[in-house]
Write a protein that holds these residues in place. Structure first.
Motif, PDB file in Angstrom:
ATOM      1  N   VAL A  78     -53.160  16.804  27.824  1.00  0.00           N
ATOM      2  CA  VAL A  78     -53.965  18.020  27.724  1.00  0.00           C
ATOM      3  C   VAL A  78     -53.034  19.214  27.966  1.00  0.00           C
ATOM      4  CG1 VAL A  78     -55.920  19.348  28.624  1.00  0.00           C
ATOM      5  CG2 VAL A  78     -56.054  16.849  28.536  1.00  0.00           C
ATOM      6  N   LYS A 134     -60.889  11.617  24.113  1.00  0.00           N
ATOM      7  CA  LYS A 134     -60.130  10.772  25.043  1.00  0.00           C
ATOM      8  C   LYS A 134     -58.621  10.942  24.876  1.00  0.00           C
ATOM      9  CE  LYS A 134     -63.891   7.471  25.221  1.00  0.00           C
ATOM     10  NZ  LYS A 134     -64.358   6.136  24.935  1.00  0.00           N
ATOM     11  N   LEU A 182     -59.725  14.451  37.345  1.00  0.00           N
ATOM     12  CA  LEU A 182     -59.729  13.904  35.981  1.00  0.00           C
ATOM     13  C   LEU A 182     -58.403  13.214  35.669  1.00  0.00           C
ATOM     14  CD1 LEU A 182     -61.472  16.867  34.138  1.00  0.00           C
ATOM     15  CD2 LEU A 182     -62.430  14.590  34.533  1.00  0.00           C
ATOM     16  N   LEU A 184     -54.402  11.184  32.775  1.00  0.00           N
ATOM     17  CA  LEU A 184     -53.994  12.256  31.869  1.00  0.00           C
ATOM     18  C   LEU A 184     -52.619  12.819  32.214  1.00  0.00           C
ATOM     19  CD1 LEU A 184     -57.362  14.232  31.796  1.00  0.00           C
ATOM     20  CD2 LEU A 184     -56.430  12.816  29.955  1.00  0.00           C
ATOM     21  N   LEU A 196     -61.638  16.893  26.468  1.00  0.00           N
ATOM     22  CA  LEU A 196     -61.669  15.463  26.796  1.00  0.00           C
ATOM     23  C   LEU A 196     -62.466  14.627  25.805  1.00  0.00           C
ATOM     24  CD1 LEU A 196     -62.254  15.678  30.661  1.00  0.00           C
ATOM     25  CD2 LEU A 196     -60.095  15.308  29.439  1.00  0.00           C
ATOM     26  N   LEU A 209     -69.798  13.843  29.171  1.00  0.00           N
ATOM     27  CA  LEU A 209     -68.687  14.785  29.319  1.00  0.00           C
ATOM     28  C   LEU A 209     -69.068  15.954  30.227  1.00  0.00           C
ATOM     29  CD1 LEU A 209     -67.411  14.644  25.657  1.00  0.00           C
ATOM     30  CD2 LEU A 209     -66.061  14.029  27.685  1.00  0.00           C
ATOM     31  N   LEU A 249     -58.462   9.377  34.665  1.00  0.00           N
ATOM     32  CA  LEU A 249     -58.209   9.095  33.253  1.00  0.00           C
ATOM     33  C   LEU A 249     -56.731   8.891  32.924  1.00  0.00           C
ATOM     34  CD1 LEU A 249     -60.662  11.786  31.818  1.00  0.00           C
ATOM     35  CD2 LEU A 249     -61.122   9.348  32.187  1.00  0.00           C
TER      36      LEU A 249
END
Length: 188
Positions: free
Chosen positions: A137, A133, A161, A167, A130, A98, A165
């Motif tokens: 966010v 997972k 990110l 997100l 994070l 991380l 990922l």
């Protein structure tokens, strides 16, 4: 999904209250919060707990968000220890991953928050967000306390990110210049 929604408004307009409602930290007085098809007001405790695990949060002040008596490795690892019962070498390895994901050396896990700059502390706060997972966010004024150069670096990191990922961000801010650079959608 996979986009950044900027929630903008002047100070005192209720932006952070909406963010806290999404996180379950402020009661809903009207309307509803539905995440991944689950209405948080009517869902069972188990459903709410599962949804909350899929939400990370980064606050404006990383100094206040991090325990000054805990190493940054302990702060990042706490959600993993509490929610996934991770311990020992596995926990240390995940904390190192991380830290590297937010462009800090894994060896910094033994450092304390006061040993880092504001931008580095915000990277630690992002790494902590994070840890479990998340798919979403909430970034509550996450770059407003940083100087312009560091803001740009953090926004670039957040974009990377997000791409890596998948997100979804709820980006709460009053800074329209940041919104112009980073947001896919804007809600006033």
């Amino acid at each position: 999904e996979g986009e950044m929604l900027a929630l903008v408004g002047e100070s005192g307009s209720g932006k952070s209250t909406i963010g806290k409602s999404v996180l379950g930290l402020a009661p809903l007085t009207a309307g509803s919060v539905t995440i991944e098809g689950v209405d948080l007001a009517t869902a069972s405790r188990r459903q709410v707990r599962e949804v909350k695990r899929s939400i990370g949060v980064v606050f404006q002040n990383p100094t206040a968000a991090l325990n000054p008596r805990a190493t940054i490795g302990d702060s990042i690892g706490e959600p993993l220890h509490v929610h996934e019962r991770m311990r020992g070498a596995a926990l240390q390895a995940r904390v190192g991953e991380l830290l590297e994901r937010v462009e800090l050396p894994a060896s910094w896990a033994a450092r304390y928050p006061h040993e880092l700059s504001g931008g580095q502390r915000q990277r630690v706060a992002i790494a902590r967000a994070l840890a479990l997972k998340p798919s979403i966010v909430v970034l509550d004024e996450a770059v407003s306390a940083l100087d312009v150069l560091v803001q740009d670096q953090i926004l670039r990191l957040l974009a990377e990110l997000q791409a890596e990922l998948g997100l979804t961000y709820l980006f709460i801010t009053h800074d329209l210049a940041v919104v112009r650079v980073a947001a896919d959608l804007v809600c006033v």
